[in-house]
Design a protein around this motif. Sequence first.
Motif, PDB file in Angstrom:
ATOM      1  N   UNK A 164       2.976   3.546   0.524  1.00  0.00           N
ATOM      2  CA  UNK A 164       2.284   2.394  -0.064  1.00  0.00           C
ATOM      3  C   UNK A 164       1.160   1.897   0.839  1.00  0.00           C
ATOM      4  N   UNK A 165       1.421   1.826   2.146  1.00  0.00           N
ATOM      5  CA  UNK A 165       0.415   1.362   3.090  1.00  0.00           C
ATOM      6  C   UNK A 165      -0.792   2.296   3.105  1.00  0.00           C
ATOM      7  N   UNK A 166      -0.546   3.591   3.078  1.00  0.00           N
ATOM      8  CA  UNK A 166      -1.651   4.551   3.041  1.00  0.00           C
ATOM      9  C   UNK A 166      -2.477   4.410   1.761  1.00  0.00           C
ATOM     10  N   UNK A 167      -1.787   4.258   0.643  1.00  0.00           N
ATOM     11  CA  UNK A 167      -2.498   4.077  -0.635  1.00  0.00           C
ATOM     12  C   UNK A 167      -3.313   2.785  -0.603  1.00  0.00           C
ATOM     13  N   UNK A 168      -2.717   1.697  -0.091  1.00  0.00           N
ATOM     14  CA  UNK A 168      -3.432   0.420  -0.007  1.00  0.00           C
ATOM     15  C   UNK A 168      -4.668   0.549   0.875  1.00  0.00           C
ATOM     16  N   UNK A 169      -4.547   1.293   1.978  1.00  0.00           N
ATOM     17  CA  UNK A 169      -5.695   1.490   2.860  1.00  0.00           C
ATOM     18  C   UNK A 169      -6.785   2.320   2.170  1.00  0.00           C
ATOM     19  N   UNK A 170      -6.394   3.363   1.472  1.00  0.00           N
ATOM     20  CA  UNK A 170      -7.369   4.193   0.761  1.00  0.00           C
ATOM     21  C   UNK A 170      -8.116   3.371  -0.284  1.00  0.00           C
ATOM     22  N   UNK A 171      -7.406   2.514  -0.992  1.00  0.00           N
ATOM     23  CA  UNK A 171      -8.021   1.709  -2.051  1.00  0.00           C
ATOM     24  C   UNK A 171      -8.880   0.583  -1.487  1.00  0.00           C
ATOM     25  N   UNK A 172      -8.354  -0.130  -0.473  1.00  0.00           N
ATOM     26  CA  UNK A 172      -9.067  -1.309   0.034  1.00  0.00           C
ATOM     27  C   UNK A 172      -9.995  -1.008   1.203  1.00  0.00           C
ATOM     28  N   UNK A 173      -9.648   0.010   1.983  1.00  0.00           N
ATOM     29  CA  UNK A 173     -10.421   0.310   3.185  1.00  0.00           C
ATOM     30  C   UNK A 173     -10.180  -0.680   4.311  1.00  0.00           C
ATOM     31  N   UNK A 174      -9.191  -1.566   4.136  1.00  0.00           N
ATOM     32  CA  UNK A 174      -8.895  -2.602   5.132  1.00  0.00           C
ATOM     33  C   UNK A 174      -7.508  -2.389   5.727  1.00  0.00           C
ATOM     34  N   UNK A 175      -7.475  -2.187   7.032  1.00  0.00           N
ATOM     35  CA  UNK A 175      -6.218  -1.910   7.719  1.00  0.00           C
ATOM     36  C   UNK A 175      -5.254  -3.088   7.639  1.00  0.00           C
ATOM     37  N   UNK A 176      -5.719  -4.287   7.937  1.00  0.00           N
ATOM     38  CA  UNK A 176      -4.845  -5.473   7.951  1.00  0.00           C
ATOM     39  C   UNK A 176      -4.259  -5.724   6.563  1.00  0.00           C
ATOM     40  N   UNK A 177      -5.086  -5.678   5.550  1.00  0.00           N
ATOM     41  CA  UNK A 177      -4.605  -5.884   4.181  1.00  0.00           C
ATOM     42  C   UNK A 177      -3.591  -4.807   3.791  1.00  0.00           C
ATOM     43  N   UNK A 178      -3.854  -3.569   4.168  1.00  0.00           N
ATOM     44  CA  UNK A 178      -2.923  -2.475   3.857  1.00  0.00           C
ATOM     45  C   UNK A 178      -1.562  -2.725   4.495  1.00  0.00           C
ATOM     46  N   UNK A 179      -1.547  -3.189   5.761  1.00  0.00           N
ATOM     47  CA  UNK A 179      -0.271  -3.488   6.427  1.00  0.00           C
ATOM     48  C   UNK A 179       0.419  -4.709   5.820  1.00  0.00           C
ATOM     49  N   UNK A 180      -0.335  -5.693   5.401  1.00  0.00           N
ATOM     50  CA  UNK A 180       0.262  -6.857   4.736  1.00  0.00           C
ATOM     51  C   UNK A 180       0.927  -6.443   3.424  1.00  0.00           C
ATOM     52  N   UNK A 181       0.253  -5.611   2.667  1.00  0.00           N
ATOM     53  CA  UNK A 181       0.825  -5.107   1.409  1.00  0.00           C
ATOM     54  C   UNK A 181       2.077  -4.289   1.711  1.00  0.00           C
ATOM     55  N   UNK A 182       2.011  -3.417   2.702  1.00  0.00           N
ATOM     56  CA  UNK A 182       3.161  -2.592   3.073  1.00  0.00           C
ATOM     57  C   UNK A 182       4.356  -3.415   3.514  1.00  0.00           C
ATOM     58  N   UNK A 183       4.124  -4.447   4.322  1.00  0.00           N
ATOM     59  CA  UNK A 183       5.227  -5.291   4.793  1.00  0.00           C
ATOM     60  C   UNK A 183       5.867  -6.061   3.645  1.00  0.00           C
ATOM     61  N   UNK A 184       5.038  -6.626   2.786  1.00  0.00           N
ATOM     62  CA  UNK A 184       5.559  -7.363   1.631  1.00  0.00           C
ATOM     63  C   UNK A 184       6.386  -6.454   0.742  1.00  0.00           C
ATOM     64  N   UNK A 185       5.868  -5.276   0.478  1.00  0.00           N
ATOM     65  CA  UNK A 185       6.566  -4.294  -0.346  1.00  0.00           C
ATOM     66  C   UNK A 185       7.899  -3.916   0.289  1.00  0.00           C
ATOM     67  N   UNK A 186       7.914  -3.709   1.607  1.00  0.00           N
ATOM     68  CA  UNK A 186       9.132  -3.337   2.314  1.00  0.00           C
ATOM     69  C   UNK A 186      10.222  -4.390   2.145  1.00  0.00           C
TER      70      UNK A 186
END
Length: 69
Positions: A23-45
């Motif tokens: 999920x974090x990798x997909x979020x990073x690919x879509x947004x291009x933002x590392x911090x946002x990708x990790x926030x999405x990944x943590x919430x999802x976890x």
Amino acid sequence: MRQTHIRSITKGIIWRFIATITTTLIAFIITGEVVLAFEIGLTEFLIKILFYYIYERIWLKINWGMISE
């Protein structure tokens, strides 16, 4: 057959790590933002680990498809 709570938790945590990395990798690919990708990944976890635990415990109460050894 019986499964302990700790086994359900362990299985859930291992799976969540694998799924959260995806999920974090997909979020990073879509947004291009590392911090946002990790926030999405943590919430999802956090949310999905709880749901998975509940799901596992419900299935343990269902005898369908179980074979006694």
